[in-house]
Design an enzyme around this catalytic site. Sequence first.
Site, PDB file in Angstrom:
ATOM      1  N   ARG A  35       0.823  -1.211   0.000  1.00 14.76           N
ATOM      2  CA  ARG A  35       0.000   0.000   0.000  1.00 14.76           C
ATOM      3  C   ARG A  35       0.860   1.265   0.000  1.00 14.76           C
ATOM      4  O   ARG A  35       0.460   2.287  -0.567  1.00 14.76           O
ATOM      5  CB  ARG A  35      -0.942  -0.017   1.203  1.00 14.76           C
ATOM      6  CG  ARG A  35      -2.114  -0.964   1.023  1.00 14.76           C
ATOM      7  CD  ARG A  35      -2.975  -1.043   2.260  1.00 14.76           C
ATOM      8  NE  ARG A  35      -4.173  -1.825   1.996  1.00 14.76           N
ATOM      9  CZ  ARG A  35      -4.912  -2.395   2.939  1.00 14.76           C
ATOM     10  NH1 ARG A  35      -4.571  -2.266   4.210  1.00 14.76           N
ATOM     11  NH2 ARG A  35      -5.993  -3.093   2.628  1.00 14.76           N
ATOM     12  N   LYS A 200     -15.256 -17.107   4.317  1.00  8.60           N
ATOM     13  CA  LYS A 200     -16.708 -17.115   4.526  1.00  8.60           C
ATOM     14  C   LYS A 200     -17.500 -16.712   3.289  1.00  8.60           C
ATOM     15  O   LYS A 200     -17.188 -15.736   2.633  1.00  8.60           O
ATOM     16  CB  LYS A 200     -17.065 -16.153   5.668  1.00  8.60           C
ATOM     17  CG  LYS A 200     -16.515 -16.561   7.020  1.00  8.60           C
ATOM     18  CD  LYS A 200     -16.945 -15.571   8.097  1.00  8.60           C
ATOM     19  CE  LYS A 200     -16.428 -15.977   9.468  1.00  8.60           C
ATOM     20  NZ  LYS A 200     -16.855 -15.022  10.517  1.00  8.60           N
ATOM     21  N   GLY A 364      -6.620  -7.033  -0.280  1.00  4.88           N
ATOM     22  CA  GLY A 364      -6.734  -7.825   0.947  1.00  4.88           C
ATOM     23  C   GLY A 364      -5.815  -9.028   0.974  1.00  4.88           C
ATOM     24  O   GLY A 364      -4.633  -8.956   0.627  1.00  4.88           O
ATOM     25  N   GLY A 388     -12.111  -4.440   0.892  1.00  5.88           N
ATOM     26  CA  GLY A 388     -13.513  -4.167   1.188  1.00  5.88           C
ATOM     27  C   GLY A 388     -14.119  -3.158   0.237  1.00  5.88           C
ATOM     28  O   GLY A 388     -15.255  -3.311  -0.234  1.00  5.88           O
TER      29      GLY A 388
END
Length: 406
Positions: A35, A200, A364, A388
Amino acid sequence: MQTLTNPSDFAGKRVIVRSDLNVPMDGDTITDPGRIEASAPTIASLAEAGARVIVIAHLGRPKGEPNPEFSLGPVAPALAEAIGRPVQFATDTVGEDAAARAGALADGEVLLLENLRFNPGETSKDDAERGAFADQLAALGEAFVSDGFGVVHRKQASVFDLPARLPHFAGGLVAAEVEVSERLLHDPKRPYAVVLGGSKVSDKLGVIDSLIDRADSLLIGGGMVFTFLKAQGFEIGSSLLEEDQIDTVKGYLEKAEKAGVDIVLPTDIVMAEKFGADAQHWVAPVDALEDTPAGADALGLDIGPESAAHFAEIIKQAKTVFWNGPMGVFEIPAFAAGTKAVAEALTTVHGSEADGRLTVVGGGDSAAAVRSLGFSDDDFGHISTGGGASLEYLEGKELPGLTALN
């Protein structure tokens, strides 16, 4: 959305740049500078043009009060190395040190303020408290550049409220992320493959909803695959399962079949006796995941070699690929092969971009995975800095930080 197209317009002016410098740390050591490196071009271009650059960012979740564990101090020298010039560091955000250093900046100098989230106003749900902090930040500069795509989905003072107080522009990083996301949503070259992993299903519901009608194939791996397998009637041992999502997954499978979209699930899984680097493990077909020495106690930690090869072949045939989420527990070498196979296939697609192909690694854990496995950012068409934010954009949600720029 007005973009930063001519940095020389800001020569001699104090420009506040909201960057995303939320890098993983091990003590004071930055374990993945991705980043920082992605943020460097906009900061460097402004400084080289003679702007007086004030960089603001956050690190972790310090809960609105100073915490040395989350100080941006160690990030300053890494940012200096990335932009090729010194970076001053203020030990507060809107206090005496920040004000004094910002006021004393000379043309071309760069200042990094301490963690924005040390101030409760940054993340406050109260508009007045957030606005008051934005007022203090605005007083430090004369223009604002939003260049932290990883935070544009947050309604926070430095992201949402600050642009209303200063002339504002989208930096090069945010502009590039928006352009790529628009291509994925509205103008993908076909075949279009979406590769989803991670732990998930519930984390990916929105993006599945949005892309199931746009993609030609959805390749499912990672821990989320076991809810899909369970929905198809397979026994999965002690593998990760979201019981409350089984009916939702069945709905996706039915919807995909009607829409002619191919949902591709693994045909084999790497099953282990336990979670750990020293765990015994075996490759098992999906219809016999409990037929290992560990029986019903076995848990799946990666897609198997047959599945990895099949996924790679689909990816290589695609002209647009969006990948978000690792295929297994890539941090442990025994369970990294599936993720590595996907990454290698993506580099093959990227190598053929002369015909308009696009490969996107969706930030991510996926970005961390490709770097930890030895790949370079240049091996891919685009590595998103906003996990996100990237997902929410593709879900079609309104992102506060982009709304503020419009």
